[in-house]
Design a protein around this motif. Sequence first.
Motif: not given
Lengths: 47, 446
Positions: B293, B295, B326, B328-330, B333-337, B368, B374, B376
Amino acid sequence: MLDKLYLIFGVFICGLFIYAGTIGMQLVGAENANAVKGRTGPSYYHK
Amino acid sequence: MAGDLPNSGNAPVPAGTPAAVPTKPRIKSFTCPNCGGSVEIRTFGLAITVVCPHCSSVIDATNEDFQLLSKFVGKTVYKPKFELGSRGKLKGKLWEVIGFCVRRDVSSGFQWEEYLLFNPYYGYRWLAESNGHWNFVRTIKDKPATDSASAELGGATFRVYYRGRADMVYVLGEFYWQVAVGSRVDMEDYIAPPEMLSLERDGTEVVWSRAEYILPKELEKSFNLKEKLPPRRGVAPNQPSPAMSTWKRVGVMWAIFIAVLTTAQCMTAGMASNTTCFVQSFNFLTNGKSTDTITTPVFDVPKQKANLAIQFDGNTDNSWVWVGGELVNNDTGDVIPFDRTISYYHGYDDGEAWTEGSNSSRLHLSALPGGHYYINMDTESGDWKTTGDERQFIVTVKRDVPTYANYFWCLFFLSILPGMCFMNMRQFEVARWNDSDYSPYQSGSS
């Protein structure tokens, strides 16, 4: 009657449009509508 | 004489219509010289002819000899919807029904009815009915300026609706001109709903009249009718269009809303900062899947809340690259695929060049929150000429980019109702002009 309803609807739509413009909101078909809390999938590997 | 157009219920205006009554009329009774029945004249001294209610013979009413002018030879006897002698208040004045006639358009055979009204202080008026539509008519002294398409009177423009000839089919009651079954007049009608101008020409005289559309229920109430008047059929030439008034109001609002939207869109697009937050190229394997993956480094996304565009560019040539991953909000921790495919194909088939897809694909994220992010990513690709080579694709992240989707969606939603109102209005107008030879809605070939 119809024109009054349209007036209300139009003011609502214009207001919504302006509000959406200020925060960059996409009113139809937003692609991050399915955002999830917490890390899943490939992000799991990010340490 | 003057008559009306088919389907309009327009107004008859007999030549020489007196605008006001010079002498006070008297009521007089006499015996019909044809059938011996009793005949009553309500406007003796003003009436020129009177029709016997028993045998429909036309009798000279200018003097007390009451000579027979003509006998009724028709086969059909028409029953007036208003009894002769009945009274009703219209436009604030009391009117008495003294005459009734039926007219017929020579070319189409369409028939309509006309009722002569009388008031000793205000003279004569007419009620004209066709297809259940009614007009209140008065003669006018002013001569409208006419051309082939319109008539102008008092600053108002009336469009030509009908030109033709009409015959008198049936008469009953008394009239201020020498009425005769079979008499023929040239007629013209011009409309500006709810009004209509009518011209009648009989070779010696030209008479103009002005008609105003009136609702049947108003007549029923005014004349205290026991039986309801026949229902309206179709659309009358000068019938006011409720759809038109709605369309005018909604149309103005629509124009204002569009102006507001367009102004807001221009301002939003003009003020968008379009800031590049991150840009970097990454490798992928041709005709294969990524083993690790990818990153990205953490990058800063400014501004409290705005949109974010992630763009993927790859040099594909009759091949494709898929990027799934995805954002990712560092901080939270919110993730948007997401997943995107860059695919560009082109070729030459049947003598024509074609292309499909693009070397670029963009992802728009709505409203947003700012913060540290970041990405992935996993990749997969296919249709490349060689397998296992490393190729590059570029990821660009931009904050607060101008977009147009909201503008067009709002434009669409705001236009649905006005569109329906416009179609409704147009449908009404098409129906209005359906019986006219001068319809603006006819095709050029018809």
